[in-house]
Design a protein around this motif. Structure first.
Motif, short mmCIF file in Angstrom:
data_model
loop_
_atom_site.label_atom_id
_atom_site.label_comp_id
_atom_site.label_asym_id
_atom_site.label_seq_id
_atom_site.Cartn_x
_atom_site.Cartn_y
_atom_site.Cartn_z
N HIS A 255 32.24 36.52 31.32
CA HIS A 255 32.76 35.48 32.23
C HIS A 255 34.20 35.81 32.63
O HIS A 255 34.57 35.68 33.80
CB HIS A 255 32.68 34.11 31.57
N ALA A 256 35.00 36.26 31.68
CA ALA A 256 36.40 36.61 31.97
C ALA A 256 36.47 37.78 32.96
O ALA A 256 37.30 37.77 33.87
CB ALA A 256 37.14 36.95 30.68
N PHE A 257 35.60 38.78 32.79
CA PHE A 257 35.57 39.90 33.73
C PHE A 257 35.30 39.39 35.14
O PHE A 257 35.93 39.82 36.11
CB PHE A 257 34.50 40.93 33.35
N LYS A 258 34.35 38.47 35.26
CA LYS A 258 34.00 37.92 36.58
C LYS A 258 35.15 37.13 37.19
O LYS A 258 35.40 37.21 38.38
CB LYS A 258 32.76 37.04 36.47
N THR A 259 35.87 36.36 36.37
CA THR A 259 36.95 35.53 36.91
C THR A 259 38.16 36.38 37.34
O THR A 259 38.93 35.94 38.20
CB THR A 259 37.43 34.47 35.90
N LEU A 260 38.32 37.56 36.76
CA LEU A 260 39.44 38.41 37.13
C LEU A 260 39.28 38.99 38.53
O LEU A 260 40.26 39.19 39.24
CB LEU A 260 39.61 39.55 36.13
N GLY A 261 38.07 39.28 38.91
CA GLY A 261 37.84 39.86 40.22
C GLY A 261 38.27 41.31 40.28
O GLY A 261 38.54 41.96 39.28
N VAL A 262 38.37 41.82 41.48
CA VAL A 262 38.70 43.22 41.73
C VAL A 262 40.21 43.40 41.72
O VAL A 262 40.94 42.59 42.28
CB VAL A 262 38.12 43.66 43.09
N PHE A 263 40.67 44.48 41.09
CA PHE A 263 42.10 44.78 41.06
C PHE A 263 42.54 45.19 42.46
O PHE A 263 41.92 45.99 43.13
CB PHE A 263 42.39 45.91 40.07
N ASN A 264 43.66 44.62 42.90
CA ASN A 264 44.18 44.88 44.24
C ASN A 264 45.69 45.07 44.13
O ASN A 264 46.41 44.13 43.84
CB ASN A 264 43.85 43.71 45.16
N THR A 265 46.17 46.28 44.38
CA THR A 265 47.60 46.57 44.24
C THR A 265 48.45 45.85 45.27
O THR A 265 49.66 45.75 45.12
CB THR A 265 47.88 48.08 44.35
N LYS A 266 47.85 45.32 46.31
CA LYS A 266 48.61 44.59 47.34
C LYS A 266 48.84 43.13 46.96
O LYS A 266 49.65 42.46 47.56
CB LYS A 266 47.89 44.67 48.69
N ASN A 267 48.13 42.67 45.94
CA ASN A 267 48.27 41.30 45.48
C ASN A 267 49.31 41.28 44.35
O ASN A 267 49.06 41.73 43.24
CB ASN A 267 46.93 40.77 44.98
N LYS A 268 50.50 40.75 44.65
CA LYS A 268 51.61 40.77 43.69
C LYS A 268 51.26 40.05 42.39
O LYS A 268 51.66 40.48 41.31
CB LYS A 268 52.85 40.14 44.30
#
Length: 127
Positions: free
Chosen positions: A55-68
């Protein structure tokens, strides 16, 4: 009232223990899934804990370097893991590592002492 208005905050993002564990496991496994699996095996997670982790993996979503906020969250977790490694004497201090440097230090720590990383993640899961 303008509905497109968004509240902007520089506050530290709230990160659960399971999210911290997922972030760290993602960093470890991004180049070496065997290392990640070794840590997961050491954790001996219960079925309930595995469900919480998924569940935690799902809530984290995809890593995005543009999102501070996402980058800040990743750096917080890496720094916490590095501080733990320094405290345990696994490696020398690194002040404010970037993501790449932090990730390499974490992998170094896993290679030298996977049990310590498993212990750290275990304390996060108890938060």
């Amino acid at each position: 009232m303008n509905k497109s208005f968004e509240k902007v905050s520089d506050s530290t993002p709230k990160i659960s223990g399971y999210q911290k564990a997922c972030i760290l496991l993602s960093e470890i496994g991004s180049e070496n899934n065997l290392l990640r699996q070794q840590i997961v095996d050491l954790l001996k997670l219960s079925p309930k804990e595995v469900k919480k982790m998924n569940h935690a993996f799902k809530t984290l979503g995809v890593f995005n370097t543009k999102n501070k906020k996402v980058v800040l969250r990743e750096n917080i977790v890496l720094q916490e893991a590095i501080d733990y490694g320094v405290k345990k004497g696994i490696f020398t201090p690194v002040e404010h590592p970037g993501l790449a440097d932090g990730t390499s230090k974490i992998r170094e720590m896993v290679n030298q002492n996977p049990n310590s990383i498993a212990q750290l993640i275990g304390t996060w899961l108890d938060e």
